[in-house]
Design an enzyme around this catalytic site. Sequence first.
Site, mmCIF file in Angstrom:
data_model
loop_
_atom_site.group_PDB
_atom_site.id
_atom_site.type_symbol
_atom_site.label_atom_id
_atom_site.label_comp_id
_atom_site.label_asym_id
_atom_site.label_seq_id
_atom_site.Cartn_x
_atom_site.Cartn_y
_atom_site.Cartn_z
ATOM 1 N N ASP A 1 4.811 9.238 -11.119
ATOM 2 C CA ASP A 1 6.251 9.381 -11.413
ATOM 3 C C ASP A 1 6.580 10.580 -12.323
ATOM 4 O O ASP A 1 7.600 11.241 -12.106
ATOM 5 C CB ASP A 1 6.816 8.097 -12.042
ATOM 6 C CG ASP A 1 7.068 7.012 -11.002
ATOM 7 O OD1 ASP A 1 7.140 7.332 -9.802
ATOM 8 O OD2 ASP A 1 7.193 5.837 -11.395
ATOM 9 N N ASP B 1 0.871 -1.171 0.000
ATOM 10 C CA ASP B 1 0.000 0.000 0.000
ATOM 11 C C ASP B 1 0.908 1.220 0.000
ATOM 12 O O ASP B 1 1.849 1.311 0.788
ATOM 13 C CB ASP B 1 -0.958 0.027 1.185
ATOM 14 C CG ASP B 1 -2.169 0.895 0.843
ATOM 15 O OD1 ASP B 1 -2.937 0.518 -0.070
ATOM 16 O OD2 ASP B 1 -2.326 1.982 1.438
ATOM 17 N N PHE C 1 5.230 4.686 -13.427
ATOM 18 C CA PHE C 1 3.762 4.677 -13.468
ATOM 19 C C PHE C 1 3.241 5.739 -12.502
ATOM 20 O O PHE C 1 4.016 6.432 -11.842
ATOM 21 C CB PHE C 1 3.217 3.285 -13.103
ATOM 22 C CG PHE C 1 3.459 2.885 -11.671
ATOM 23 C CD1 PHE C 1 4.687 2.382 -11.272
ATOM 24 C CD2 PHE C 1 2.463 3.021 -10.702
ATOM 25 C CE1 PHE C 1 4.927 2.027 -9.953
ATOM 26 C CE2 PHE C 1 2.680 2.650 -9.375
ATOM 27 C CZ PHE C 1 3.923 2.160 -9.006
HETATM 28 P P1 ITT Z 1 -3.330 -2.564 -5.297
HETATM 29 O O1 ITT Z 1 -4.199 -2.111 -4.143
HETATM 30 O O2 ITT Z 1 -3.933 -3.666 -6.097
HETATM 31 O O3 ITT Z 1 -1.929 -2.877 -4.854
HETATM 32 P P2 ITT Z 1 -3.526 0.232 -6.135
HETATM 33 O O4 ITT Z 1 -3.019 0.977 -7.334
HETATM 34 O O5 ITT Z 1 -4.977 0.413 -5.782
HETATM 35 O O6 ITT Z 1 -3.183 -1.321 -6.340
HETATM 36 P P3 ITT Z 1 -2.716 1.664 -3.742
HETATM 37 O O7 ITT Z 1 -4.071 1.744 -3.152
HETATM 38 O O8 ITT Z 1 -1.559 1.345 -2.843
HETATM 39 O O9 ITT Z 1 -2.623 0.589 -4.902
HETATM 40 O O10 ITT Z 1 -2.460 3.041 -4.491
HETATM 41 C C1 ITT Z 1 -1.189 3.536 -4.689
HETATM 42 C C2 ITT Z 1 -1.223 4.646 -5.707
HETATM 43 O O11 ITT Z 1 -0.154 5.562 -5.390
HETATM 44 C C3 ITT Z 1 -0.914 4.116 -7.109
HETATM 45 O O12 ITT Z 1 -2.083 3.810 -7.812
HETATM 46 C C4 ITT Z 1 -0.129 5.273 -7.726
HETATM 47 O O13 ITT Z 1 -1.010 6.200 -8.279
HETATM 48 C C5 ITT Z 1 0.573 5.896 -6.523
HETATM 49 N N1 ITT Z 1 1.953 5.349 -6.419
HETATM 50 C C6 ITT Z 1 2.420 4.437 -5.522
HETATM 51 N N2 ITT Z 1 3.700 4.154 -5.757
HETATM 52 C C7 ITT Z 1 4.067 4.886 -6.823
HETATM 53 C C8 ITT Z 1 5.258 5.000 -7.554
HETATM 54 O O14 ITT Z 1 6.335 4.276 -7.284
HETATM 55 N N3 ITT Z 1 5.278 5.860 -8.580
HETATM 56 C C9 ITT Z 1 4.190 6.579 -8.909
HETATM 57 N N4 ITT Z 1 3.026 6.502 -8.296
HETATM 58 C C10 ITT Z 1 2.952 5.665 -7.247
#
Ligand code: ITT
Length: 198
Positions: A156, A70, A153
Site C-alpha cells: 500500500d 488470493d 499493509f
Molecule cells: P494468506 O495466503 O494466508 O491469505 P498471504 O499474505 O500469503 O496470506 P497471498 O498469497 O494472497 O496472501 O499474498 C498476497 C500479497 O499481496 C500480500 O502478502 C501483500 O503483500 C500483497 N497484497 C494483497 N492485497 C494487498 C493490499 O490490499 N494492499 C497491499 N498489499 C496487498
Amino acid sequence: MKKQILIATRNKGKIKEIRELLDKKFEIFSLDDFEIKHEVEETGTTFKENAIKKAKEYGEIANIITISDDSGLAVDILGGEPGVYSARYGGEGLTDEERADLLLSKVKNFEQKELKARFCCVIAVWVPNKKTKTFCGTIEGQISTIAKGNNGFGYDPIFYYPPKGKNLAEITLQEKQEISHRGKAVYKAIEYIKEINE
Ligand code: ITT
C-alpha cells in the site's frame, strides 16, 4: 440466525479488511478460532487456483462457509511481477517494507507515470456440498517511486491511486474499502453468500 463464515487467511491486513466488510451481516470466525494449524501450499499459477485451493482445504476442515483471498500486485513494466508471488517476492522471511523496497529497486530507472500497476484479488467461497465460487476485483494505479503513508499493509505505501492523488497507505480503511480490489471482490461474494440456502 446469522450465517457463520470462516475467514481463511493468516494475513492480518486481509483479516482486518475482510472482517470489517462482513462483520454486521454474518457471524465471523478466524482460523485461530477453529485452532486450525494446517498451512496450504500455494502451488497454483493464478490467483483463482490458489484462492480455490485455500478455500477448499480450510473449508473441509471447518465445514462452514469459508472464504479465502488470493491477491497481489502486478506491475506492467515487470511483465506482471510480482503477481501471484507477491507475498513471497524476494524470498520467504522479508518484511512488507523490504519487499516494497525490492520492487522499488527494480523500477528505479523509470518515472512514476511509466509504472502502470494493479492490485488483483480473487475471493473464493467454499460452501458444504456446493461448487466453490470465485469473485474478482481489481484497482488500477501506478507504482509510487517514494513510499508514503502508514495505513493498510503490504505494498500500500508504494501504490499511487490517481483519482485520490494519494498512495493507498495514505487513505483511511473506509476509503480503501470503497475502491480496492478486495472491497470489490468481497462485495460480490457477499451478494452470493446472502442467497445461499443452507
Ligand atoms: P494468506 O495466503 O494466508 O491469505 P498471504 O499474505 O500469503 O496470506 P497471498 O498469497 O494472497 O496472501 O499474498 C498476497 C500479497 O499481496 C500480500 O502478502 C501483500 O503483500 C500483497 N497484497 C494483497 N492485497 C494487498 C493490499 O490490499 N494492499 C497491499 N498489499 C496487498
